[in-house]
Scaffold this motif. Structure first.
Motif, short mmCIF file in Angstrom:
data_model
loop_
_atom_site.label_atom_id
_atom_site.label_comp_id
_atom_site.label_asym_id
_atom_site.label_seq_id
_atom_site.Cartn_x
_atom_site.Cartn_y
_atom_site.Cartn_z
N UNK A 168 0.90 -1.66 -0.12
CA UNK A 168 -0.35 0.13 -0.16
C UNK A 168 1.15 1.52 0.04
N UNK A 169 1.28 2.62 -1.19
CA UNK A 169 2.14 2.96 -1.26
C UNK A 169 1.39 3.89 0.08
N UNK A 170 -0.19 4.01 -0.12
CA UNK A 170 -0.57 5.67 0.67
C UNK A 170 -0.11 5.06 2.14
N UNK A 176 2.31 8.33 3.67
CA UNK A 176 1.44 8.59 4.88
C UNK A 176 1.94 8.89 5.74
N UNK A 190 -12.48 9.40 6.96
CA UNK A 190 -11.43 9.99 6.22
C UNK A 190 -11.55 12.06 6.51
N UNK A 237 -8.08 13.78 6.24
CA UNK A 237 -7.55 13.59 5.00
C UNK A 237 -8.57 15.14 3.72
N UNK A 294 -3.57 13.34 3.78
CA UNK A 294 -2.50 12.35 4.76
C UNK A 294 -4.34 11.32 5.22
N UNK A 295 -4.59 10.28 5.04
CA UNK A 295 -5.78 9.89 4.80
C UNK A 295 -5.55 8.91 6.42
N UNK A 322 -5.97 4.73 6.11
CA UNK A 322 -5.59 4.49 5.58
C UNK A 322 -4.53 3.30 6.94
#
Lengths: 470, 285
Positions: A56-58, A62, A139, A142, A149-150, A153
C-alpha cells in the motif's frame, strides 16, 4: 468555524479506558485468524507491517511525509468530543508511525526516540487497540491535509496487523463471522428474511391498498437489491421505500438470502475479508441472473461497492452503468418524471440531511440524495457548511465502532453532528446509512436534540403515489 | 560598495585558468592556523560533495520506495475530478496554492504560503551563484528578491511560535519538527547577516561555487559567516532525504489526491489482479 465545532482543551488519556471487547474464539475461527494473541506477536506484527508497506503506497507515503502542521488536529469528531490528544488524526497516525520509524527507517534505528521512533511493546499494542478502535475511518482529516494524508488508511493497516496476530474487536469479528454464516450482519437466517419481506408486503397493502412485492431469491429478476439487513428489520420504512420505488417504476427486482447484506465490515480491518464479503454479492447476482445490482442506503457499503471490479473482477455481465446506488437510481427516475410524488405528504417535517462519511468523501455521492429530498419534501434545510458534503462530521460509530461498550466515545464523537443538527431546528434528519441510523437517534437523545432520524427513502415512501403511473 | 553581482557579471571569468591559479598558489596559507586550514579543507572541499551525494541518493531512494509500493485500490478523497486534466488541476491547486490547507486552517495557510513563496524567491536568487552567465530573469528578479529575503524570518518565526504556543501542536511536535525550523532559521539569519554587517566578497563566493561544480574546488571565501551559512545549508541537504521535508516530492504520489474518480472504469490491483472483462473471456478467480 470554531463556533459550530468548538475545540476542547487537551485531556491526556481521557478515553484510554474506552476499549472494545476483545474477539472471541468462535468468531476468529470462522474467519481463520489466530483466536488469541500469538506467541511471537512482535515478529509477526513487524513482518506484516513490512508487507503492507510494499502493498500500500498510501501507508508508506503517509507515514513518511506528515509534517505535523496540525491542520487535522481539530478536525476529528472524536478529538472534538473527547479532548484526548491521541484522537487527533496526526497523533493517532503517530502511534503506528513511531513503530514504523523504529523498524523501517535509518533515522529511527540510529537515533531512536530522538527521531520519534519507539519499540513495539505491550503498551504500544494496548494503545493501538484502544485508539485504532476509536477511529471511524471517516476520512475527514484527509480533506484538510495539505498532502491528503488519510488516517483511515493507517487505521486500516494497523487493524489488519492486529487482526493478523489475533487481536481484534469482538464486534468486528462477530459481524464478519455472521456474514459468512448467514449472509448478513444481523445473523438473520433465510426463512426469517422471507417472513419479514412478506410481513412488509402486508403492511404496505394495509396502508395503501396496493400489492407491492418484496421478492426474495427470484431468478431472472432485472435488479438485485442488496440492502443493509438493518433496513429490513429496524428501519423497515426505508425498505418499504425501495419496494415502492421499484413498484412505481415497474422494475422487477429481488433480494438475495445469500447476499442479504451489502455492508462490508471486512473493509474496516482486512483486505481479505473485504474481498470475500464483496464476492458474495457478485456470486448472488450471477446465480440469480440479474441485469443490475443496486446498492442501497449504507455508507461504507457504497465505498466497498466501488471497489468491486478491483476486488472480484469485472462486472460487465451486468448492464451499464455499474455499480449503481439506489439514490442514483431513484434520482434518475425522478429526473425522468417516472415517479408520481406528492411533496405535501411530508409537510409535517422540516428535513435536514446528514452526509454519511463514505458516500461523501469516498464515493462522491453528494447531489443525488439532495435531489431526491428536494423532490419529496417542501421544507429542506442544510446544516452549517463546515459539517456537510465533504466536510461532513461522522455520526461517531462508523468503521466498526457501533458497539455499546465504547458508548462514551460514541456519544462524544456524535456531539458535533448533534450540535449542527440542533442549529437547523429540523425535526427529521435524513441519512442514507444504516450505521448512522442506528447511532444518531442515541446521539440525539444523549445530547437532547429533538429530531427523528430516518432514511432518504422513508421520505420517498411517504410522498410516492402508487396505483396510476404518470 | 555595491555588491550587485549581476552588474559585474561580465567581469567574472571564473573558468579562466588565470583566476583559478590565484587560489592555487596558496599564498594565504601562512596566515591560517591549523584549525582554519582544517575547516577550510573540510567545509570547503569535503562537506559539499558528501552533502550532494547523500542528498541525491537519499532523495532518489526515498522516492523509489514510494514508487515501487503498490496502489491496490482507488481511494481519491471526493469530490474528485474524473479526468486527467482535472487531476492535474487538482494537484496544481494543492502544490501551488495549498488548497486543502486553506480549507483546514486559514492562518497556517497564510504563514505556510508566505514562507514557501519567500523561500522560492531566495532559492531563485541564489541561482546567480551557480549559473554563468546569469539568466535575464534572475537578474531582474534580483531587484525584488531582497524584500522577500528580509521577510522570510517572519513566517518562519510564526511557524515556530505557533508550534510553541498551541497546546495541540506542542503535543505532536518532536525533534523532527523543531530541527528543520531551527536549521532554516539559522540559515536565514546567517544569510541575512552577510547582507548587513558581515559582508562577503560575492565574486569569491561565485568563484568558489563554480569551481565546486567543475570538480576543481578553490578555497572558499575566508569568512566565518559564509562558512557558517554554507555548512548549515550542507547539513540541511544531508538531513533532507530523511526528514519530513520530503513532503515536497511525496505530495505528487498521494493517492487521495492524484487519482481519478472514474469509478466505472476497471482499476487493477497489481498484487491481486482480476481480469478486466468477462465478456472477452476473462476467468474470475
Amino acid at each position: 468555524v470554531k463556533q459550530i465545532l468548538p475545540v476542547p482543551e487537551i485531556k491526556e488519556n481521557a478515553t484510554l479506558e474506552q476499549k472494545c471487547y476483545p474477539c472471541i474464539e468462535k468468531d476468529m475461527t470462522t474467519l481463520g485468524y489466530p483466536t488469541t494473541r500469538v506467541k511471537n506477536w512482535k515478529e509477526v506484527a513487524i513482518k506484516k507491517l513490512g508487507e503492507l508497506l510494499e502493498k500500500r503506497r498510501s501507508l508508506r507515503l503517509y507515514l513518511d511525509i506528515c509534517v505535523k502542521c496540525g491542520a487535522c488536529a481539530d478536525k476529528c469528531q472524536f478529538f472534538l468530543g473527547t479532548g484526548d490528544p491521541k484522537n487527533m488524526p496526526v497523533a493517532r497516525a503517530e502511534l503506528l508511525r513511531k513503530v514504523y520509524k523504529r523498524y523501517f527507517t535509518w533515522t529511527g534505528r540510529i537515533f531512536g526516540r530522538l527521531a520519534g521512533a519507539e519499540d513495539l511493546t505491550e503498551e504500544v499494542l494496548e494503545e493501538w487497540y484502544t485508539y485504532f478502535y476509536q477511529c471511524s475511518e471517516c476520512r475527514r482529516c484527509s480533506v484538510y491535509c495539505p498532502y491528503g494524508i488519510d488516517t483511515a488508511e493507517i487505521t486500516m493497516a494497523a487493524r489488519e496487523i492486529m487482526t493478523e496476530i489475533g487481536v481484534a474487536s469482538k464486534y468486528w469479528s462477530e459481524v464478519v463471522a455472521k456474514v459468512y454464516e448467514t449472509g448478513n450482519n444481523l445473523g438473520i437466517p433465510a426463512p426469517a428474511w422471507k417472513d419479514s419481506c412478506e410481513f412488509l408486503e402486508e403492511e404496505i397493502k394495509e396502508e395503501t391498498g396496493v400489492d407491492v412485492r418484496l421478492p426474495v431469491d427470484e431468478k431472472g429478476a432485472e435488479v438485485l437489491l442488496v440492502p443493509p439487513s438493518a433496513d429490513l428489520f429496524v428501519n423497515d420504512e426505508t425498505m418499504i421505500g425501495y419496494a415502492k420505488v421499484f413498484h412505481a417504476a415497474g422494475v422487477s427486482w429481488t433480494t438475495s438470502t445469500y447476499a442479504s447484506e451489502h455492508a462490508n465490515y471486512g473493509m474496516f480491518n482486512t483486505y481479505r475479508d473485504m474481498k470475500k464479503i464483496n464476492k458474495r454479492i457478485l456470486d448472488a447476482a450471477r446465480e440469480l441472473g440479474v441485469k443490475k445490482i443496486i446498492w442501497s442506503e449504507c455508507g461504507h457499503a457504497w465505498r466497498a461497492a466501488l471497489f468491486t471490479t478491483t476486488l472480484n473482477g469485472p462486472m460487465d455481465f451486468l448492464e451499464v452503468p455499474y455499480p449503481i446506488h439506489i439514490c442514483q437510481f431513484t434520482a434518475d427516475l425522478i429526473k425522468r418524471g417516472a415517479l408520481k410524488l406528492d411533496k405535501s405528504a411530508n409537510d409535517d417535517l422540516i428535513v435536514t440531511y446528514h452526509d454519511p462519511c463514505n458516500p461523501a468523501r469516498a464515493g462522491g455521492l453528494l447531489e443525488e440524495p439532495r435531489e431526491i429530498i428536494r423532490a419529496v419534501v417542501n421544507r429542506f434545510i442544510e446544516m452549517p457548511a463546515n459539517t456537510i458534503r465533504e466536510h461532513t462530521v461522522c455520526c461517531g460509530a462508523g468503521g466498526g465502532l457501533l458497539t455499546d461498550e465504547i458508548m462514551e466515545v460514541r456519544m462524544a464523537g456524535g456531539k458535533p453532528r448533534a450540535e449542527a443538527c440542533r442549529m437547523t431546528g429540523a425535526n427529521y434528519l435524513a441519512t442514507p446509512c444504516a450505521i448512522c441510523k442506528a447511532q444518531l437517534p442515541e446521539v440525539m437523545k444523549y445530547h437532547k436534540v429533538d429530531v427523528h432520524v430516518g432514511g432518504v427513502h422513508d421520505l420517498v415512501s411517504k410522498a410516492i403515489q402508487l396505483g396510476s403511473r404518470p | 560598495l555595491k555588491w550587485e553581482l549581476t552588474h559585474r557579471a561580465g567581469e567574472i571569468k571564473i573558468l579562466n585558468p588565470v583566476l583559478l591559479e590565484r587560489y592555487d598558489c596558496g599564498g594565504n596559507d601562512d596566515d591560517m592556523t591549523l584549525i582554519g586550514r582544517l575547516i577550510t579543507y573540510f567545509v570547503g572541499y569535503v562537506l559539499p560533495y558528501v552533502a550532494i551525494v547523500v542528498f541525491l541518493c537519499g532523495a532518489l531512494w526515498r522516492i523509489w520506495t514510494w514508487a515501487r509500493s503498490a496502489v491496490p485500490l482507488r481511494i481519491p478523497t471526493t469530490p474528485a475530478p474524473d479526468t486527467v486534466p482535472g487531476v492535474i488541476g487538482r494537484m496544481a491547486s494543492e502544490v501551488l496554492i495549498f488548497r486543502s490547507l486553506f480549507k483546514g486552517d486559514r492562518l497556517l495557510w497564510l504563514g505556510g504560503i508566505a514562507f514557501h513563496i519567500c523561500l522560492l524567491s531566495v532559492l531563485l536568487r541564489h541561482l546567480r551563484y551557480f549559473l554563468y552567465p546569469v539568466p535575464w530573469f534572475i537578474v531582474y528578479w534580483g531587484d525584488i528578491a531582497p524584500y522577500f529575503a528580509y521577510f522570510l524570518p517572519i513566517p518562519l518565526l510564526f511557524l515556530l511560535i505557533r508550534r510553541l504556543t498551541n497546546e495541540r501542536l506542542l503535543y505532536i511536535s518532536g525533534w523532527a519538527d523543531w530541527l528543520p525550523l531551527l536549521l532554516l532559521l539559522s540559515i536565514v539569519a546567517s544569510g541575512l547577516a552577510m547582507n548587513y554587517y558581515a559582508r562577503v566578497d560575492l565574486l569569491a563566493v561565485k568563484d568558489y561555487i563554480l569551481s565546486l561544480m567543475v570538480l576543481k574546488p578553490v578555497p572558499p571565501p575566508a569568512s566565518a559567516m559564509f562558512l557558517t551559512h554554507f555548512s548549515l545549508v550542507m547539513l540541511l541537504l544531508i538531513y533532507l532525504p530523511f526528514s519530513k521535508i520530503m513532503h515536497l516530492a511525496g505530495i505528487f504520489f498521494s493517492p487521495t489526491r492524484n487519482q481519478r474518480n472514474n469509478w466505472r472504469q476497471v482499476f487493477v490491483n497489481p498484487w491481486d489482479a482480476q481480469p478486466r472483462s468477462v465478456r472477452q473471456g476473462g476467468e474470475v478467480k
